[in-house]
Design a protein around this motif. Structure first.
Motif, short mmCIF file in Angstrom:
data_model
loop_
_atom_site.label_atom_id
_atom_site.label_comp_id
_atom_site.label_asym_id
_atom_site.label_seq_id
_atom_site.Cartn_x
_atom_site.Cartn_y
_atom_site.Cartn_z
N ARG A 297 0.82 -1.21 0.00
CA ARG A 297 0.00 0.00 0.00
C ARG A 297 0.86 1.26 0.00
O ARG A 297 0.53 2.25 -0.66
N GLN A 298 1.97 1.23 0.74
CA GLN A 298 2.86 2.38 0.75
C GLN A 298 3.45 2.63 -0.63
O GLN A 298 3.49 3.77 -1.11
N VAL A 299 3.89 1.55 -1.28
CA VAL A 299 4.47 1.70 -2.61
C VAL A 299 3.42 2.17 -3.61
O VAL A 299 3.67 3.06 -4.44
N GLU A 300 2.22 1.59 -3.54
CA GLU A 300 1.15 2.02 -4.44
C GLU A 300 0.82 3.50 -4.25
O GLU A 300 0.52 4.20 -5.22
N ARG A 301 0.91 3.95 -3.03
CA ARG A 301 0.53 5.33 -2.71
C ARG A 301 1.62 6.34 -3.09
O ARG A 301 1.32 7.45 -3.54
N TRP A 302 2.90 5.97 -2.90
CA TRP A 302 3.96 6.97 -2.98
C TRP A 302 4.93 6.82 -4.14
O TRP A 302 5.60 7.79 -4.49
N SER A 303 5.07 5.64 -4.72
CA SER A 303 6.07 5.48 -5.77
C SER A 303 5.61 6.17 -7.05
O SER A 303 4.41 6.39 -7.28
N GLY A 304 6.59 6.54 -7.89
CA GLY A 304 6.28 7.20 -9.14
C GLY A 304 5.87 8.64 -9.01
O GLY A 304 5.32 9.24 -9.96
N ARG A 305 6.14 9.25 -7.85
CA ARG A 305 5.73 10.64 -7.63
C ARG A 305 6.94 11.58 -7.54
O ARG A 305 6.87 12.65 -6.93
N GLU A 306 8.03 11.18 -8.16
CA GLU A 306 9.23 12.03 -8.12
C GLU A 306 8.97 13.43 -8.66
O GLU A 306 9.54 14.41 -8.15
N ASN A 307 8.12 13.53 -9.68
CA ASN A 307 7.83 14.85 -10.25
C ASN A 307 7.11 15.76 -9.25
O ASN A 307 7.11 16.98 -9.40
N GLU A 308 6.51 15.15 -8.23
CA GLU A 308 5.85 15.93 -7.18
C GLU A 308 6.81 16.24 -6.02
O GLU A 308 6.44 16.95 -5.09
N GLY A 309 8.01 15.66 -6.08
CA GLY A 309 8.95 15.85 -4.99
C GLY A 309 8.90 14.77 -3.93
O GLY A 309 9.42 14.95 -2.83
#
Length: 357
Positions: A297-309
């Motif tokens: 759930r943590q990975v689903e929620r937070w990964s791939g958001r580098e463009n958001e910082g």
């Protein structure tokens, strides 16, 4: 990214945390509920990356005895372009140049493949910490301060600030023993709460500096102690609370947030019995199943958001769940190496990634 102030919010462990899968998760050990899983990984040039199989292990029962599976029950094969080292319980690699590679892991039993999983490793230049001020928000793992000192050693140019405690080496942190992301955003004792509301502006004013990056290490305590009918809801509440913290901090000038994937805890039932005898969370396998659910759930929620910082630190797979913990402690790693130094390594990689290019 312009060097500035770095704040680290750590989602760690005073008590216990959980993880989630894309499939329904139960606490029965049903193999269909817990597939092999590795989060995306960062690595820093000339710094070791460690991937422990116990944390990504399919959490089903032993094929003969019906007991929880262990790493030694299986054979492991890693396929990748990286020239790493494969041991019985882990894969390690020290990259020498920037690159992005795929990694494929096979889990086999008696010659037959049980699970296959793939992930990516992004390698970036190691950052020295020059120009960064780092604030650390967490629970008892942060309160004890060991991993913060280890991270500071790999970021010698950084300054660490906080409002609550000093580490053994004299760095300030915000480790709140027993805390959760939920309590950090709702409890009047939280440095982030004023008059019952989330107040990032006052918090950063109390730090004495405007943070640039925030690392969050929270999430174990509410999940590990939750009753069976509540723990999945608490996983979601921890995610919501962490996102609320990140949003508030970034609204007030923070450029980067680094949430940390929940640490695995000791894999030996004896340590859980020593610490939590008579409690509902005494069963290590119960935590193991929850941890895998929370990890997904943590990975689903937070990964791939580098463009958001947002840059995820994969502490969940970096700590040896056996030798990384003292014999008498289920949730707090060993001081030094293995243990807290292993926890600091993916944090250094995430900080380095956040500052590249």
């Amino acid at each position: 990214m312009t060097p500035a102030l770095l704040v680290i919010l750590l989602m760690a462990c005073d008590s216990i945390d959980d993880h989630d899968t894309n499939r329904p998760v139960t606490e029965t050990g049903d193999p269909s509920s817990q597939a092999l899983y590795i989060p995306p990984l960062y690595a820093a040039v000339d710094h070791s990356l460690e991937l422990y199989f116990d944390t990504v292990l399919t959490a089903d029962g032993d094929p003969v005895e019906g007991a929880p599976a262990v790493v030694g029950d299986f054979e492991w094969r890693v396929t990748t372009d990286a020239h790493g080292t494969l041991d019985a319980n882990r894969w390690t690699w020290t990259p020498t140049e920037t690159t992005t590679i795929d990694l494929h892991l096979d889990q086999s039993l008696q010659g037959g493949v049980v699970e296959q999983v793939s992930t990516t490793i992004e390698v970036v230049p190691a950052h020295s910490g020059d120009g960064l001020t780092i604030a650390v928000i967490g629970d008892s793992l942060t309160y004890m301060g060991f991993w913060v000192d280890d991270l500071a050693a790999s970021l010698p140019g950084a300054t660490f600030v906080g409002t609550l405690d000093e580490t053994p080496m004299g760095w300030w942190t915000d480790g709140w023993s027993g805390a959760s992301a939920y309590s950090w955003t709702t409890n009047e004792d939280s440095p982030l709460v004023t008059d019952g509301r989330l107040d990032a502006a006052t918090y950063m004013n109390n730090l004495g500096a405007m943070p640039d990056v925030v690392i969050i290490m929270l999430g174990i305590n509410r999940v590990v102690t939750a009753e069976d009918h509540l723990w999945e809801d608490y996983v979601e509440q921890e995610l919501e609370a962490t996102d609320a913290m990140m949003s508030a901090l970034m609204t007030h000038g923070v450029e980067v947030c680094i949430p940390v994937l929940t640490t695995p805890g000791h894999d030996d039932q004896a340590s859980w019995t020593d610490n939590y005898a008579g409690e509902s969370w005494e069963d290590q396998f119960r935590w193991e199943l929850r941890h895998r659910h929370q990890l997904r759930r943590q990975v689903e929620r937070w990964s791939g958001r580098e463009n958001e910082g947002v840059f995820v630190a994969a502490a969940a797979t970096a700590i040896d769940p056996a030798d990384g913990y003292p014999d008498d402690n289920a949730l707090h790693p060993q001081a030094g190496n293995p243990g807290y130094q292993q926890l600091a390594a993916p944090l250094h990689a995430a900080v380095s990634r956040s500052q590249w290019p």
